[in-house]
Structure formats: C-alpha cells, structure tokens
Motif scaffolding. Structure first.
Motif, PDB file in Angstrom:
ATOM      1  N   ASP A  53       0.893  -1.256   0.252  1.00 46.24           N
ATOM      2  CA  ASP A  53       0.024  -0.040  -0.005  1.00 46.24           C
ATOM      3  C   ASP A  53       0.781   1.243   0.058  1.00 46.24           C
ATOM      4  O   ASP A  53       0.340   2.181  -0.077  1.00 46.24           O
ATOM      5  N   GLY A  54       2.112   1.013   0.024  1.00 49.74           N
ATOM      6  CA  GLY A  54       3.062   2.210   0.092  1.00 49.74           C
ATOM      7  C   GLY A  54       2.893   3.327   1.429  1.00 49.74           C
ATOM      8  O   GLY A  54       3.819   4.085   1.407  1.00 49.74           O
ATOM      9  N   GLN A  55       2.250   2.479   2.399  1.00 47.58           N
ATOM     10  CA  GLN A  55       2.338   3.415   3.644  1.00 47.58           C
ATOM     11  C   GLN A  55       3.305   2.821   4.654  1.00 47.58           C
ATOM     12  O   GLN A  55       3.190   3.481   5.791  1.00 47.58           O
ATOM     13  N   GLY A  56       3.840   1.775   4.550  1.00 48.94           N
ATOM     14  CA  GLY A  56       4.550   1.363   5.393  1.00 48.94           C
ATOM     15  C   GLY A  56       5.762   0.661   4.639  1.00 48.94           C
ATOM     16  O   GLY A  56       6.105   0.648   3.623  1.00 48.94           O
ATOM     17  N   ARG A  63       5.920  -4.858  10.065  1.00 50.96           N
ATOM     18  CA  ARG A  63       5.506  -3.428   9.261  1.00 50.96           C
ATOM     19  C   ARG A  63       5.739  -2.546  10.046  1.00 50.96           C
ATOM     20  O   ARG A  63       5.220  -2.563  11.109  1.00 50.96           O
ATOM     21  N   SER A  95       5.082   2.042  10.108  1.00 47.70           N
ATOM     22  CA  SER A  95       4.631   3.078   9.224  1.00 47.70           C
ATOM     23  C   SER A  95       5.872   3.777   8.627  1.00 47.70           C
ATOM     24  O   SER A  95       6.844   3.993   9.148  1.00 47.70           O
ATOM     25  N   THR A  96       5.920   4.452   7.448  1.00 45.90           N
ATOM     26  CA  THR A  96       6.879   5.218   6.951  1.00 45.90           C
ATOM     27  C   THR A  96       6.973   6.383   7.487  1.00 45.90           C
ATOM     28  O   THR A  96       8.224   6.912   7.625  1.00 45.90           O
ATOM     29  N   ASP A  97       6.262   6.873   8.155  1.00 46.63           N
ATOM     30  CA  ASP A  97       6.300   8.177   8.886  1.00 46.63           C
ATOM     31  C   ASP A  97       7.292   8.185   9.946  1.00 46.63           C
ATOM     32  O   ASP A  97       7.979   9.409  10.069  1.00 46.63           O
ATOM     33  N   ASP A  99      11.189   7.917   8.221  1.00 45.35           N
ATOM     34  CA  ASP A  99      11.624   9.216   7.138  1.00 45.35           C
ATOM     35  C   ASP A  99      13.229   9.713   7.363  1.00 45.35           C
ATOM     36  O   ASP A  99      14.033   9.832   6.570  1.00 45.35           O
TER      37      ASP A  99
END
Length: 333
Positions: free
Chosen positions: A298-301, A314, A316-318, A321
């Motif tokens: 989903d590109g979110q993680g 997994r 989160s990408t937040d 960064d």
C-alpha cells in the motif's frame, strides 16, 4: 322457602366460598414450592464460559485460509502449524465465546435445495472439539436477504437448516498474523542513547555508506558528534530522535519467511540498517538493530526485521523518514 331455610342456604354458600379460597391458597403455595427459578444472566454467562473453557481444539476456514489451533499440555492455545508461534489467544477466546452463545434466528425444517442456499459445498466452516462432548461443526452458506445473517448446517446434516447472525463470520476473518504478539521495541529517549549508526543501501561500486553519531557531554548538556563535527542542533538529528521515540511495530507480515519471501520484501539489498547503543532503565548497556527493506504494497509502510528475529514486520513510513534520509546522505546533509 321460609326465612330459616334461606338463612341455612346463605350459611352454606358462605362456607363453600371459604373452602374454595382455602383450596386456591394451598394450590398456589404448592406451585410456588415446586416452580424452578429462572436462570439469571450471570448463570447463562457462567455456562457459556464453562463451555468454551472446555474446548480443546478449534479450526475454521473463512473462505480464504484454514487455521487450526489446539491447547498444549500446559493448557495454552497454540497454532497447530507452528506451536512456537507467539500467539495472542484473544481472538480465539472471542470466537469461542460467540460460538457458545449462538442461537439460531430461525430453523428451517425442510429445504428443497441446499444449492440455492449455498450449502451444497460450503467454503466457510468452523469446528470445535470439547472435552468429553466430541466435536461440533457449523458450515455456512449464502447470506439471507438482509445481508447480515447466513444459512448454516450443523455437523454436516442437510436438515434442518438454520439462520445465524454473521457476527462469528466477522471474527473468523482474522488471519494468524493478526494474532501475533509483536515484539516490544526498546525505549530510546535521547538522554539514554550513546551511539547511533545508520547504513544506507549499497552503491554502484558495492560499498555501503555508513554514518555514526556519538553522545558527548558538554557540562550538563548532551551533545552529538559526527566525527569531529558537532551536529547536536542539526535538523536531521532532531528528527531522528523524535522518530526513535515513536518507533512501533504495526503488524507481523510473515513468520519464519522463506528466502524468496525475504527477497520479495527487499532484504536481499536492504534500504537501510540502524544500530543504536543505549542504557536501559535498569542501567544496563544494550543495543538495538533494525534492518529496513522495501515498501509495503500500500506504500504506507516498510518491511523491517529486528535484531536476530527472522520474522518480517511492518512499520509506518512516517517514523522511518529521518532514518532513510540519513541513510542516503548522512547526518549532516
């Protein structure tokens, strides 16, 4: 009739009424003595709890996956396919409680066609094995017209057919990785971290860029050195410690993955690797390692691995960064 006869009749009538009332009172008392008290809700809950606590095995197929669980010798629920899997049995308990309290909304004694109800070859089933009571199976077919209830058979018997609420089907949607007890990541407040090293992906020449910052005390103030340069106030360093404080695993993606699965998740050539040396709350020296793979679907993680644990999780990408930026171009930038 003379007045004397009238008085005798009146007295007899009164006596008869008294006798009738007395008989009614005696009957009422006997009824009250013999009547069984209605079970209260707490008793019903106790019965349901006893039923699901005596369950020794549970299996369900939700139409996509089939999962089998059983109690081990210590009475703990385990995943039959891998008893060492760190299983949180909260979902299993919820399923068993719901199963023990289920009552059919409707019973259909005669059915002309199981096919019309989706019960000719049901893909959704649940089976439970109880101590001393054998097994119990429900097979679910199509939804009813309201879309919230489903036709079902008990123990594969074609009649009668029942209609049940779809609550248990919703619980059965949980996959085994949804029941994984996730590792707790260490708390990494800035004042307890001694060193942070971040390694980026391999360059065209195969080298792995690596940057390190070390804690250095200046009086009572904590500072950070990258080589000889003070980077305490660098934005990347500030953002890094903000992210380290909020690191949290979201989900187990795969447990004991095959090499092929690990490659698909980006661990053949990881995006970044982080090492942190820190002092625990009990004043012991420890270290933490996290390897960051590719993006989730989903590109979110991103997929990550922790220390020596081969499982893939997994995050989160937040919260990654700042690590990824430093992996690409260092702490100073």
């Amino acid at each position: 009739m003379t007045w004397r006869e009238q008085r005798i009749v009146a007295r007899l009538g009164t006596l008869l009424c008294v006798l009738v009332v007395a008989v009614l009172i005696v009957l009422a008392m006997k009824y009250r003595e013999n009547r069984e008290p209605a079970p209260d809700s707490s008793a019903a809950v106790a019965v349901a709890a006893e039923e699901h606590s005596s369950c020794t095995a549970l299996s369900y197929c939700n139409g996509t996956a089939t999962l089998d669980f059983h109690r081990n010798d210590a009475g703990k629920w385990v995943w039959t396919a891998d008893p060492d899997f760190p299983l949180d049995d909260t979902q299993i308990t919820a399923i068993l409680e719901t199963l023990s309290q289920m009552e059919p909304q409707q019973t259909i004694e005669t059915v002309e066609s199981l096919d019309a109800l989706g019960l000719d070859s049901p893909a959704v089933t649940i089976s439970a094995v109880y101590e001393g009571d054998g097994s119990y199976t429900l097979s679910f077919g199509s939804a009813t017209t309201d879309g919230t209830s489903f036709y079902a058979m008990k123990n594969s018997q074609s009649s009668p057919v029942y209609i049940y609420s779809g609550e248990i089907l919703e619980l059965m949607q949980a996959g085994v990785y949804d029941m994984c007890i996730l590792p707790q990541l260490p708390e990494l407040p800035e004042e307890r971290v001694q060193r942070v090293t971040i390694q980026g992906a391999a360059g065209e020449d195969g080298t792995l860029p690596r940057s390190t910052i070390d804690a250095a005390a200046q009086g009572e103030t904590l500072s950070w050195k990258c080589g000889e340069k003070d980077v305490t106030k660098a934005q990347r360093v500030r953002e890094l410690f903000t992210d380290l404080a909020s690191l949290k695993l979201e989900q187990c993606v795969t447990y004991r993955p095959s090499p092929e699965a690990a490659a698909l998740c980006g661990f053949t050539a990881p995006t970044a690797t982080l090492w942190a040396n820190y002092i625990t709350s009990t004043e012991l020296e420890s270290h933490f390692q996290m390897v960051i793979g590719g993006l989730t679907l989903d590109g979110q993680g991103r997929y990550v691995r922790i220390g020596d644990d081969p499982s893939i999780y997994r995050i989160s990408t937040d919260t990654l960064d700042s690590i990824l930026v430093i992996a690409l171009s260092g702490f100073e930038g």
